[in-house]
Design an enzyme around this catalytic site. Structure first.
Site, mmCIF file in Angstrom:
data_model
loop_
_atom_site.group_PDB
_atom_site.id
_atom_site.type_symbol
_atom_site.label_atom_id
_atom_site.label_comp_id
_atom_site.label_asym_id
_atom_site.label_seq_id
_atom_site.Cartn_x
_atom_site.Cartn_y
_atom_site.Cartn_z
ATOM 1 N N TRP A 23 2.057 2.943 -2.545
ATOM 2 C CA TRP A 23 1.568 3.848 -3.601
ATOM 3 C C TRP A 23 0.243 4.471 -3.166
ATOM 4 O O TRP A 23 -0.018 5.628 -3.446
ATOM 5 C CB TRP A 23 1.383 3.092 -4.932
ATOM 6 C CG TRP A 23 2.664 2.865 -5.678
ATOM 7 C CD1 TRP A 23 3.919 2.742 -5.149
ATOM 8 C CD2 TRP A 23 2.828 2.750 -7.103
ATOM 9 N NE1 TRP A 23 4.834 2.543 -6.149
ATOM 10 C CE2 TRP A 23 4.199 2.532 -7.351
ATOM 11 C CE3 TRP A 23 1.937 2.775 -8.180
ATOM 12 C CZ2 TRP A 23 4.714 2.366 -8.653
ATOM 13 C CZ3 TRP A 23 2.441 2.613 -9.468
ATOM 14 C CH2 TRP A 23 3.815 2.420 -9.694
ATOM 15 N N ASP A 78 -5.757 -5.905 -4.783
ATOM 16 C CA ASP A 78 -4.624 -6.844 -4.764
ATOM 17 C C ASP A 78 -5.129 -8.226 -4.352
ATOM 18 O O ASP A 78 -6.171 -8.345 -3.694
ATOM 19 C CB ASP A 78 -3.552 -6.375 -3.759
ATOM 20 C CG ASP A 78 -2.182 -6.971 -4.072
ATOM 21 O OD1 ASP A 78 -1.302 -6.230 -4.556
ATOM 22 O OD2 ASP A 78 -1.978 -8.194 -3.853
ATOM 23 N N ASP A 89 -8.503 -10.310 -7.568
ATOM 24 C CA ASP A 89 -7.639 -10.653 -8.698
ATOM 25 C C ASP A 89 -7.980 -9.706 -9.850
ATOM 26 O O ASP A 89 -9.138 -9.672 -10.304
ATOM 27 C CB ASP A 89 -7.927 -12.106 -9.095
ATOM 28 C CG ASP A 89 -7.046 -12.595 -10.231
ATOM 29 O OD1 ASP A 89 -6.409 -11.764 -10.909
ATOM 30 O OD2 ASP A 89 -7.015 -13.823 -10.440
ATOM 31 N N GLY A 120 0.765 -1.240 0.000
ATOM 32 C CA GLY A 120 0.000 0.000 0.000
ATOM 33 C C GLY A 120 0.797 1.292 0.000
ATOM 34 O O GLY A 120 0.221 2.344 0.247
ATOM 35 N N LYS A 149 3.772 -1.115 -14.722
ATOM 36 C CA LYS A 149 5.117 -1.706 -14.576
ATOM 37 C C LYS A 149 5.175 -2.990 -15.396
ATOM 38 O O LYS A 149 4.233 -3.782 -15.380
ATOM 39 C CB LYS A 149 5.391 -2.042 -13.117
ATOM 40 C CG LYS A 149 6.743 -2.762 -12.968
ATOM 41 C CD LYS A 149 7.178 -2.856 -11.542
ATOM 42 C CE LYS A 149 6.450 -3.951 -10.797
ATOM 43 N NZ LYS A 149 6.884 -3.981 -9.391
#
Ligand code: SAM
Length: 196
Positions: free
Chosen positions: A54, A72, A89, A52, A154
């Site tokens: 971010w 998450d 998910d 957490g 990312k």
């Protein structure tokens, strides 16, 4: 020779001293400084958000009028009044639709994804899993990101990277490939910053 992996490097120490849950917060801070991503009042979706850090930074930047939703596979400890966290998910796109619809969210201003698969140690497998997760993130952005909204993903660079980039550029624009200082020296991760 790359420097060896150091579990408690300067970024981890700084995160602990400044009250952030993970060293990765400094990656988002750098991206925010460079691209001006986060603004007060924004609605932000953070994919792969545990533990957490971010979300902690996002919560500060969007302020009391803003709203962030963090998803998450792992549960996330509460962050603040303007942040909701859910165990979810992100590849279940129907569930993401339901989550946003149930909250009467029509579109989001910014999508952040620092998502990473559990690494197997096999380079090509890990890179492919990273691409798969990012394909879900792109599908979410295509549906839920507002026109002109930013998306940060990312991804691990590898054999499938160029093909993924090609797919991405069909629906999202101004794609920038960015490396950040807080990435580990041995990491092949890069961030893709783009607009819808
Ligand atoms: C590097 S961590 C994110 C760190 C986070 N940005 C922070 O600052 O605390 C990557 C996260 O991706 C999550 N993840 C991996 N696969 C996922 C999936 N299919 N759905 C949701 N989260 C996933 C992992 O559980 C892990 O917590």
């Amino acid at each position: 020779m790359p420097k060896p992996y150091t579990p408690n490097d300067k970024w981890s120490q700084r995160a602990a001293a400044e009250g952030y849950r993970a060293r990765s917060v400094y990656k988002l801070m750098e991206l925010d400084e460079r691209f001006g991503l986060l603004k007060p009042g924004m609605t932000v979706l953070d994919l792969g958000a545990a533990p957490g850090s971010w979300l902690q930074y996002t919560s500060q930047q969007i302020g009391p009028e803003g709203r962030a939703i963090g998803l998450d596979l792992a549960p996330i400890e509460p962050i603040g009044k303007n942040v909701e966290t859910l165990t979810q998910d992100i590849t279940d796109l129907g569930a993401i639709d339901r989550i946003l619809q149930e909250r009467s969210i029509k579109q989001v201003d910014l999508i952040l994804s620092d998502i990473a698969p559990n690494t197997s140690g096999i380079k090509d497998v890990d890179q492919w899993r990273s691409v798969e997760l990012n394909q879900s993130a792109v599908a979410i952005a295509e549906k839920w990101l507002k026109p002109g909204g930013r998306c940060v993903l990312k991804i691990f660079r590898g054999a499938d990277f160029d093909e993924f980039l090609g797919q991405l550029k069909r629906t999202l624009r101004d794609v920038r490939i960015v490396t950040v200082k807080a990435s580990r020296n041995r990491s092949r991760e890069v961030y893709l910053v783009m607009k819808k």
